[in-house]
Scaffold this motif. Structure first.
Motif, PDB file in Angstrom:
ATOM      1  N   TRP A   1      20.005   4.637  54.734  1.00 23.91           N
ATOM      2  CA  TRP A   1      20.876   5.071  56.052  1.00 23.91           C
ATOM      3  C   TRP A   1      21.951   5.888  55.635  1.00 23.91           C
ATOM      4  O   TRP A   1      22.447   5.615  54.298  1.00 23.91           O
ATOM      5  CB  TRP A   1      21.315   3.741  56.679  1.00 23.91           C
ATOM      6  CG  TRP A   1      20.253   2.932  57.318  1.00 23.91           C
ATOM      7  CD1 TRP A   1      19.405   1.908  56.819  1.00 23.91           C
ATOM      8  CD2 TRP A   1      19.830   3.200  58.640  1.00 23.91           C
ATOM      9  NE1 TRP A   1      18.305   1.481  57.617  1.00 23.91           N
ATOM     10  CE2 TRP A   1      18.767   2.187  58.848  1.00 23.91           C
ATOM     11  CE3 TRP A   1      20.093   3.969  59.487  1.00 23.91           C
ATOM     12  CZ2 TRP A   1      17.863   2.111  60.086  1.00 23.91           C
ATOM     13  CZ3 TRP A   1      19.252   3.946  60.888  1.00 23.91           C
ATOM     14  CH2 TRP A   1      18.131   3.176  61.095  1.00 23.91           C
ATOM     15  N   ALA A   2      22.195   6.946  56.401  1.00 24.59           N
ATOM     16  CA  ALA A   2      23.482   7.664  56.309  1.00 24.59           C
ATOM     17  C   ALA A   2      24.329   7.429  57.611  1.00 24.59           C
ATOM     18  O   ALA A   2      23.802   8.057  58.547  1.00 24.59           O
ATOM     19  CB  ALA A   2      23.100   9.097  56.141  1.00 24.59           C
TER      20      ALA A   2
ATOM     21  N   ASP B   1      21.394   8.958  50.053  1.00 24.77           N
ATOM     22  CA  ASP B   1      20.582   9.728  50.532  1.00 24.77           C
ATOM     23  C   ASP B   1      20.840  10.712  51.420  1.00 24.77           C
ATOM     24  O   ASP B   1      20.222  11.912  51.638  1.00 24.77           O
ATOM     25  CB  ASP B   1      19.645   8.811  51.222  1.00 24.77           C
ATOM     26  CG  ASP B   1      20.092   7.751  51.828  1.00 24.77           C
ATOM     27  OD1 ASP B   1      20.942   7.085  51.525  1.00 24.77           O
ATOM     28  OD2 ASP B   1      19.962   7.448  53.137  1.00 24.77           O
ATOM     29  N   GLY B   2      21.874  10.556  52.242  1.00 27.69           N
ATOM     30  CA  GLY B   2      22.493  11.325  53.318  1.00 27.69           C
ATOM     31  C   GLY B   2      22.976  12.747  52.557  1.00 27.69           C
ATOM     32  O   GLY B   2      22.795  13.704  53.017  1.00 27.69           O
TER      33      GLY B   2
ATOM     34  N   ASN C   1      20.214   4.255  49.835  1.00 24.21           N
ATOM     35  CA  ASN C   1      20.082   2.815  50.715  1.00 24.21           C
ATOM     36  C   ASN C   1      19.535   3.061  52.079  1.00 24.21           C
ATOM     37  O   ASN C   1      19.663   2.058  53.055  1.00 24.21           O
ATOM     38  CB  ASN C   1      21.448   2.440  50.679  1.00 24.21           C
ATOM     39  CG  ASN C   1      22.517   3.178  51.416  1.00 24.21           C
ATOM     40  OD1 ASN C   1      21.920   4.317  52.317  1.00 24.21           O
ATOM     41  ND2 ASN C   1      23.888   3.015  51.606  1.00 24.21           N
TER      42      ASN C   1
ATOM     43  N   GLN D   1      21.772   6.790  45.098  1.00 21.90           N
ATOM     44  CA  GLN D   1      21.692   5.738  45.685  1.00 21.90           C
ATOM     45  C   GLN D   1      21.281   5.788  47.156  1.00 21.90           C
ATOM     46  O   GLN D   1      21.484   6.096  48.106  1.00 21.90           O
ATOM     47  CB  GLN D   1      22.741   4.799  45.970  1.00 21.90           C
ATOM     48  CG  GLN D   1      23.409   4.501  44.546  1.00 21.90           C
ATOM     49  CD  GLN D   1      24.375   3.048  44.895  1.00 21.90           C
ATOM     50  OE1 GLN D   1      23.836   2.034  45.263  1.00 21.90           O
ATOM     51  NE2 GLN D   1      25.564   3.237  44.734  1.00 21.90           N
TER      52      GLN D   1
HETATM   53 MG   LIG Z   1      22.758   6.452  52.439  1.00 20.69          MG
END
Ligand SMILES: [Mg+2]
Ligand SMILES: Cc1ncc(C[n+]2csc(CCOP(=O)(O)OP(=O)(O)O)c2C)c(N)n1
Length: 380
Positions: A218-219, A187-188, A216, A214
């Motif tokens: 958080w980055a 995502d980041g 998740n 993916q």
């Molecule tokens: Mg992430």
């Protein structure tokens, strides 16, 4: 909402259909949390053998992560990055590829390389950076590659792998053998320019490429809400003209079915697709991170209830393909394999010092050979 090959909406020039938006904003699920399943959504290739292979692939990640993180805490390896909680995203997507396809991973897909044939021992050698490491100790730990699995080492600079995946897919299109490239991103990584360059190119040139994000959530310490103002990450793909899908990333059969449909479309000449798998990073970003400093671990506890392994295990138990005793046996088998590979690497020599001047020039130039000779004689 069916994602069977051929039924997903194709790119169209007369505007987006409601279904395109629904597929990029909804959350496609096949396995329910109690392990029951919409069997009608599953392709005939998901035989009992393949289902068990997929589960084993997920369990390898779980067992290996636990063992290797413990090793890092004991000071026996320098660094480790887990994929705990993301096993369904990793294996569901990799299982939808053919051995001659290629994978360009982001950060947490080593399990995909292992699933496709990278030996566990080679991965562990890479983490130790010994003479057995195919990368000769030149990469950071957890950056494996394995030619036999067409699994390219991850790039530490996030998102740079996607323009590379575009290049691989373009080569595959020219080659015309129906091969497909699978490129991953976090995502980041979707905030990086390389992500946008790759999505644009993949759409314009209709490449045999599947990009899996993916998500998740958080980055490192940046939460998803600070990453993008878009309603979902999958929606971004529509702007590039890519068929885009969002699925439950903790549901291995949803991930498999979504990616398999995208792979089939790419293989048949239908161009690239974008898939967001919504999951959760259950552990820390890496062994150098402490998430209790920036996130509410109460939410992590809630996500633990959505454990992707638990859901698939319940399904396999319903189908009488697995029972708790066999499951425990499998975990013991995998752990023994990990322990044996670790013991071998703790006894393995470092890469030969000569390798310091290899692999850049076909023939190392005279000044480098001279420096090496000086070093070797002084070492004597
Ligand atoms: Mg992430
Ligand atoms: C170009 C670049 N910027 C920053 C970093 C530092 N960095 C490493 S991983 C990471 C976060 C990646 O987050 P995401 O893409 O969501 O992947 P995840 O770690 O969640 O799997 C950052 C910022 C980097 N490696 N490369």
């Amino acid at each position: 909402m069916s994602l069977a090959p051929g039924t997903a909406p194709r790119r169209r020039l007369d505007g987006l259909a409601e279904a395109d938006i629904a597929q990029a904003t909804g959350l496609y699920q096949v396995l329910r949390e109690d392990g029951s399943c919409d069997e009608g959504e599953l392709g005939p290739e998901l035989t009992p053998l393949k289902l068990l292979e997929i589960y084993r692939g997920m369990l390898v990640i779980r067992v290996m992560d636990e063992r290797l993180l413990a090793l890092q805490r004991q000071g026996r390896i320098g660094f480790y990055g887990e994929a705990r909680g993301q096993e369904a995203s990793v294996i569901g997507s990799a299982a939808a590829t053919r051995p001659d396809d290629w994978i360009l991973p982001a950060l947490r897909e080593a399990g995909a390389g292992i699933f496709r044939g990278m030996p566990l021992s080679a991965y562990i050698a890479q983490i130790f950076g010994t003479g057995d490491d195919p990368c000769k100790g030149r990469q950071m730990p957890c950056h494996p590659g394995w030619r036999g699995a067409n699994y390219v080492p991850m790039s530490s600079c996030i998102a740079t792998q996607l323009p590379h995946a575009v290049g691989v897919a373009w080569g595959m299109k020219i080659e015309g053998k129906g091969r497909v490239c699978l490129g991953y991103i976090g995502d980041g990584g979707t905030s990086e320019e390389d992500f946008h360059v790759a999505m644009n190119f993949a759409g314009v040139y209709q490449l045999p490429l599947v990009i899996v994000c993916q998500n998740n959530q958080w980055a490192i310490s940046t939460p998803q809400q600070r990453q993008t103002a878009a309603e979902t990450i999958a929606l971004k793909g529509l702007g590039y003209g890519l068929p885009s899908f969002r699925c439950d990333g903790n549901d291995v059969l949803a991930v498999y079915s979504t990616v398999a449909a995208a792979v089939a479309r790419a293989r048949a000449g239908g161009g690239a697709s974008f898939v967001e798998t919504l999951t959760y990073r259950m552990g820390a970003h890496s062994s150098s991170d402490d998430p209790t400093r920036y996130r509410d671990e109460g939410i992590t506890e809630a996500w633990k209830q959505k454990d992707p392994l638990l859901r698939m295990r319940r399904y396999l138990e319903h189908k009488r393909l697995l029972d708790p005793a066999r499951d425990a046996e499998l975990a013991v088998e995998i752990e023994a394999e990990v322990r044996a590979a670790v013991a071998a690497q703790e006894a393995a020599p470092p890469p030969p010092v000569e390798s310091i001047i290899e692999d850049v020039f076909a023939e190392p130039p005279a000044h480098l050979r001279e420096q090496l000779a000086t070093y070797l004689s002084e070492r004597e």
